[in-house]
Design a protein around this motif. Sequence first.
Motif, mmCIF file in Angstrom:
data_model
loop_
_atom_site.group_PDB
_atom_site.id
_atom_site.type_symbol
_atom_site.label_atom_id
_atom_site.label_comp_id
_atom_site.label_asym_id
_atom_site.label_seq_id
_atom_site.Cartn_x
_atom_site.Cartn_y
_atom_site.Cartn_z
ATOM 1 N N LEU A 100 -57.744 -2.735 51.057
ATOM 2 C CA LEU A 100 -58.366 -4.046 51.180
ATOM 3 C C LEU A 100 -57.532 -4.785 52.211
ATOM 4 C CD1 LEU A 100 -60.461 -6.019 50.234
ATOM 5 C CD2 LEU A 100 -58.934 -6.715 48.403
ATOM 6 N N GLY A 101 -58.012 -4.793 53.455
ATOM 7 C CA GLY A 101 -57.154 -5.238 54.541
ATOM 8 C C GLY A 101 -56.043 -4.213 54.664
ATOM 9 N N SER A 102 -54.800 -4.641 54.492
ATOM 10 C CA SER A 102 -53.671 -3.720 54.566
ATOM 11 C C SER A 102 -53.073 -3.443 53.201
ATOM 12 C CB SER A 102 -52.593 -4.319 55.479
ATOM 13 O OG SER A 102 -52.168 -5.565 54.963
ATOM 14 N N PHE A 103 -53.775 -3.836 52.130
ATOM 15 C CA PHE A 103 -53.217 -3.696 50.796
ATOM 16 C C PHE A 103 -54.007 -2.683 49.982
ATOM 17 C CE2 PHE A 103 -52.481 -8.234 51.910
ATOM 18 C CZ PHE A 103 -51.149 -8.066 52.223
ATOM 19 N N PRO A 104 -53.356 -1.941 49.070
ATOM 20 C CA PRO A 104 -54.055 -0.963 48.255
ATOM 21 C C PRO A 104 -55.131 -1.622 47.408
ATOM 22 C CG PRO A 104 -51.673 -0.681 48.094
ATOM 23 C CD PRO A 104 -51.917 -1.978 48.804
ATOM 24 N N CYS A 142 -54.435 -14.653 53.016
ATOM 25 C CA CYS A 142 -53.554 -14.734 51.845
ATOM 26 C C CYS A 142 -52.469 -13.667 51.887
ATOM 27 C CB CYS A 142 -54.374 -14.539 50.559
ATOM 28 S SG CYS A 142 -55.401 -15.935 50.102
ATOM 29 N N SER A 143 -51.362 -13.965 51.234
ATOM 30 C CA SER A 143 -50.327 -12.949 51.031
ATOM 31 C C SER A 143 -50.819 -11.947 49.987
ATOM 32 C CB SER A 143 -49.037 -13.605 50.542
ATOM 33 O OG SER A 143 -49.213 -14.110 49.218
ATOM 34 N N ARG A 144 -50.083 -10.863 49.841
ATOM 35 C CA ARG A 144 -50.447 -9.836 48.857
ATOM 36 C C ARG A 144 -50.582 -10.428 47.459
ATOM 37 N NH1 ARG A 144 -49.338 -4.108 48.257
ATOM 38 N NH2 ARG A 144 -49.192 -3.562 46.062
ATOM 39 N N ALA A 187 -59.334 -17.845 59.629
ATOM 40 C CA ALA A 187 -58.406 -18.735 58.920
ATOM 41 C C ALA A 187 -57.069 -18.805 59.636
ATOM 42 C CB ALA A 187 -58.201 -18.251 57.490
ATOM 43 N N LEU A 188 -56.335 -19.872 59.378
ATOM 44 C CA LEU A 188 -54.962 -20.001 59.858
ATOM 45 C C LEU A 188 -54.109 -20.553 58.723
ATOM 46 C CD1 LEU A 188 -54.042 -23.224 60.442
ATOM 47 C CD2 LEU A 188 -55.609 -22.944 62.348
ATOM 48 N N ARG A 189 -52.819 -20.253 58.810
ATOM 49 C CA ARG A 189 -51.862 -20.781 57.835
ATOM 50 C C ARG A 189 -50.952 -21.784 58.534
ATOM 51 N NH1 ARG A 189 -49.756 -19.147 52.796
ATOM 52 N NH2 ARG A 189 -50.848 -17.148 52.889
ATOM 53 N N ASP A 190 -50.926 -22.990 58.006
ATOM 54 C CA ASP A 190 -50.086 -24.046 58.579
ATOM 55 C C ASP A 190 -48.654 -23.875 58.087
ATOM 56 O OD1 ASP A 190 -49.218 -26.427 59.777
ATOM 57 O OD2 ASP A 190 -49.683 -27.593 57.980
ATOM 58 N N GLU A 191 -47.748 -23.751 59.002
ATOM 59 C CA GLU A 191 -46.324 -23.669 58.648
ATOM 60 C C GLU A 191 -45.661 -24.992 59.012
ATOM 61 O OE1 GLU A 191 -45.360 -21.304 56.932
ATOM 62 O OE2 GLU A 191 -46.777 -19.687 57.333
ATOM 63 N N PRO A 192 -44.713 -25.496 58.228
ATOM 64 C CA PRO A 192 -44.092 -24.809 57.091
ATOM 65 C C PRO A 192 -44.755 -25.084 55.739
ATOM 66 C CG PRO A 192 -42.877 -26.802 57.552
ATOM 67 C CD PRO A 192 -43.998 -26.752 58.572
ATOM 68 N N SER A 193 -45.861 -25.818 55.716
ATOM 69 C CA SER A 193 -46.475 -26.174 54.432
ATOM 70 C C SER A 193 -47.028 -24.951 53.704
ATOM 71 C CB SER A 193 -47.603 -27.190 54.646
ATOM 72 O OG SER A 193 -48.728 -26.577 55.262
#
Length: 285
Positions: free
Chosen positions: A5-9, A181-183, A237-243
Amino acid sequence: MNDTLGSFPIDACVLEIGSRYDENMKRENDAPVDRQFCTNLARGLKVLRCFGPRDDWLSNKEIAERSGLPRPTVSRLTYTLVSLGYLSFDVRVRKYALGTGVLTIAYPLLASIRIRQIARPFMESLAQTAGGSVSVGVRDQLKIVYIETCRAPQGELTLPDVGLILPLAESAVGRAYLAMCSRDERRMLLNQLRVADPARSGAMLAGIRSDQEHYARHGFSRSYGEVRPDVNAVGVALRDEPSGKIFSFSFSVPARLASIKRLDSEIGPALVATVREIDDSLHSR
């Protein structure tokens, strides 16, 4: 399993319901487990969530049916919410509607999300050149809520607007969110989707898996007629850093106005480029 699923099992992300998630669900539904949890406040907010964009007025009975709360409890909560201005009451039909007090809570939130102002010029440009609607949303539980939207002047159909709610699993904007999203974040959300709708989880998660593979190759998600049969959409999507907050963008258009071939070859890549520009502008300030 070798599927991903993407790069995750896929087995880790979809088929495992972790013990931490199970415990969280128990705590949410069993207030005494968590003494910091205010049950009355949660019930009041649950009443407010019963109202949708097509609901002009709801009775106590209808609210009780939607919320699963006892009718006497609903009566006390609606009385209190009317007193505070979060609901209004029509004595003729003896039904309730959302009150203006809800707006006073929502506006400060919208005003504080600076990406809305930064992204708007880029969104307007893409909407006008590609002839559709460009929107950005954030996650609320298992939904995506639009916080800004721009559309071409010649656009048709029922148009998206601020506050529009879309499903996380079936919409392009929701699938793009999942891709970012993260794993651990993704595992939690996929587990919640499975628990929320076991009957549809197989097909739903297979659709997400297929889309995540496409996102990994091309940089954008797709939803062609899955939310509405007459509307196609792509998402990035994008992730706003550092939030760490994830903002998900979509381009949607009536199916008869843009072919799938054009969405895949032209509009999807254009949305990727637009979101990259927004991301660069966001982090240069």
